[in-house]
Design an enzyme around this catalytic site. Sequence first.
Site, short mmCIF file in Angstrom:
data_model
loop_
_atom_site.label_atom_id
_atom_site.label_comp_id
_atom_site.label_asym_id
_atom_site.label_seq_id
_atom_site.Cartn_x
_atom_site.Cartn_y
_atom_site.Cartn_z
N GLY A 250 145.94 81.14 71.75
CA GLY A 250 146.79 80.02 72.13
C GLY A 250 145.98 78.99 72.88
O GLY A 250 145.73 79.12 74.07
N GLU B 59 125.60 86.56 68.00
CA GLU B 59 125.78 86.21 66.59
C GLU B 59 125.84 84.70 66.40
O GLU B 59 125.84 84.20 65.29
CB GLU B 59 127.05 86.85 66.02
CG GLU B 59 126.94 88.36 65.91
CD GLU B 59 128.01 88.96 65.03
OE1 GLU B 59 128.84 88.18 64.48
OE2 GLU B 59 128.04 90.19 64.88
N GLU C 80 133.26 64.40 65.05
CA GLU C 80 132.97 63.34 66.02
C GLU C 80 132.55 63.93 67.36
O GLU C 80 131.58 63.48 67.98
CB GLU C 80 134.21 62.44 66.20
CG GLU C 80 134.49 61.50 65.02
CD GLU C 80 134.95 62.20 63.77
OE1 GLU C 80 135.53 63.32 63.89
OE2 GLU C 80 134.75 61.65 62.68
#
Lengths: 309, 390
Positions: free
Chosen positions: B130, B247, B374
């Site tokens: 969330g 990773e 961006e």
Amino acid sequence: MDFTLTEEQELLVETAARLLRDECSPSMLRAHMDNPGAAAPLWAQLEAFTELGDGPCTDLALFCEQLGYVAAPGPFFADAALYRPLRQVLGIHDERTGTVADSGVYAPDADQVDVIAVIRDHEVMFATDASTRLVPTADSTRRLFAIGREPKAGDTVAIADDQLREWRSRAWVAAAADAVGTARRMLDMSVAYAKERIQFGVPIGSFQAIQHKLADLALTVERATSAVRYAALTIDERDADRFRAAHVAKAAANAAAHQAGKDGVQVHGGIGYTWEHDLHLFIRRAEGSAHWMGTVNAHHDAIADILFA
Amino acid sequence: MKLGWGPEVGEFQTELRTFLDEHAPAEAAAARNFAASDHDVIPQWARDWQATLFDHGWMIPAYSPELGGRNATPTQTMVYLEEMARRGVPRSLHFPGYAIVAPSLLEFGTPEQQALAPAAIRGDTVWCIGMSEPNAGSDLAGLQTRAEVFDDRFVLNGQKVWTSYAMWAEKCFAYVRTDPNVPKHKGISLLIVDMNTPGIEIRPLRHISGSAEFAEVFFTEVEVPRDNLVGTLNDGWRLTQGSLAHERAGLWVDSLVRIETTISDLVALARDRGLDTDTGYRRAIASLYERSASLRALGYQGFAQFTNGADAPSEHQYMKFATSELHKECFELGMEMLGELGAVIDGEFAEAQGRWLRSYFVSFASTIAGGTSEIQRNIVAQRVLGLPRG
């Protein structure tokens, strides 16, 4: 793929960078425009490194990047990146310095070397007495010579297609290395300028338009630099991918060269458009490199031939 | 510099390949397709596969066996990522649990919270994150979902959006505002929220290609036990960095291999459409290939810096926006090659057209999700090139 440099390679890069920074300033490049002798002290220092041309492509490419960074004039490239590898692919031993004219294309620095190897069809003539004509070019740092139709004295050796392919791939990678070096120089100059140039009370480098332009340029330069290193690696390991990798390297390097020049001027604004500012010295070198030994389209066509085979 | 990885990986690679040959499910190949159906986003074969990987120590190789790994080195991890990408086998069809929740809990959680990590990695617990809100996308720190603080609990009110897997998740890793009176970065906390808690409403969000893998999540007076706070109160912003650090240097591998697959598909499409002798299309494909090949080299250049100690190699700052934009361009070319039928799905070509069309649309999200292009460029400009903030 393991891209870590050995200590020797790191040292080579450092040494080259320092040497070239000291011996090849923009003011020397300007003096060289009217007087090739101005680059004589540089050549005196670089001669010792020409044996890189007999060794791994990786090391030569690392060195050529540094040459491109300062737009170094002189016969180093001709001898180390063109002539020596040609001798090696033909199995010839020679103590002389040389340059190469490949299939009617101009030979760099023909007046400063002992031998001009002229490749025509499947023959190489090692000419010691050929008529040459200095050709006016946009790039004063790379002196190109047209070779007369009938070179006089010299041994002739046959060269097969696969030998030509090996030699050309190596030459393209070295030329691409030079080009990415120059592109990086222009990127660095533009980033530095963007930090110091104040307009509207702030450095122009704080404006997003400038930031995005330079981020895109940096991507193009970094990507091309890595492509060159990979190609050099495949050549040294005689990997099946080496021909494709060489085309990718040269095409990517050409793109970086073009973009760095255009965007470099744009970031510098009006001042970047002047003769007095050093930027154009590097634009000229970069454009010279980008057009020499295959344009973007030429190498893309070759890549397409491989992909569609 | 060398092309191969050296002796340290030989045995590791052989073991991995043997394991995959024996256990990798056939369904995995179809799942890699960009346009796979979403009807069953986390099908049973995928749950079984993730559990198998975990049980055999191949889920997160760098972790210890209790956490689904085998104490692999960074280079071995890279070999693993390469192999999985090459075969087109996903580890999991829901990344939040293993990629974000588990590493965050292991790094910042209490012992009780760390105990949740194995189930998250194995996929036994499905998690959602969330984070984004209607008014907090690129400006994530501007999040407003309010968590009122009491001695024994938090009470949540607010809304999250773009919540992937919310429809299937048992738990939510929720970033909430616990102090609205301080600068926005300083009032955020991270909570573990049980998705069965009363007051949570999930509304699937359909995206432009028609399917709904993510959702809006509404919180109305949702009670969360105080013990579900991860880390310190109001220190949640720092925790957004939690991820599989070892990773990170290989995250680009899968994206790049997908691009290479798409380029092969473009070559095949050119042949099918009789465009393979057209110079324009040949050069367009060659240009895409040149850029993907050079990006691959850039990725390895970054990995070399990583193994030399660079925590966040500058080379890798480019990869997300570079690969997502390149992939978009690939699909655009595919659409172009479909000609007048590009936007139509009809006739003998229907299946192929459907795939290209869907892939093209889905790719529009790739330059937004996980950090817009961006923002990525701002990061490159400021952190890599050192340009001043605006």
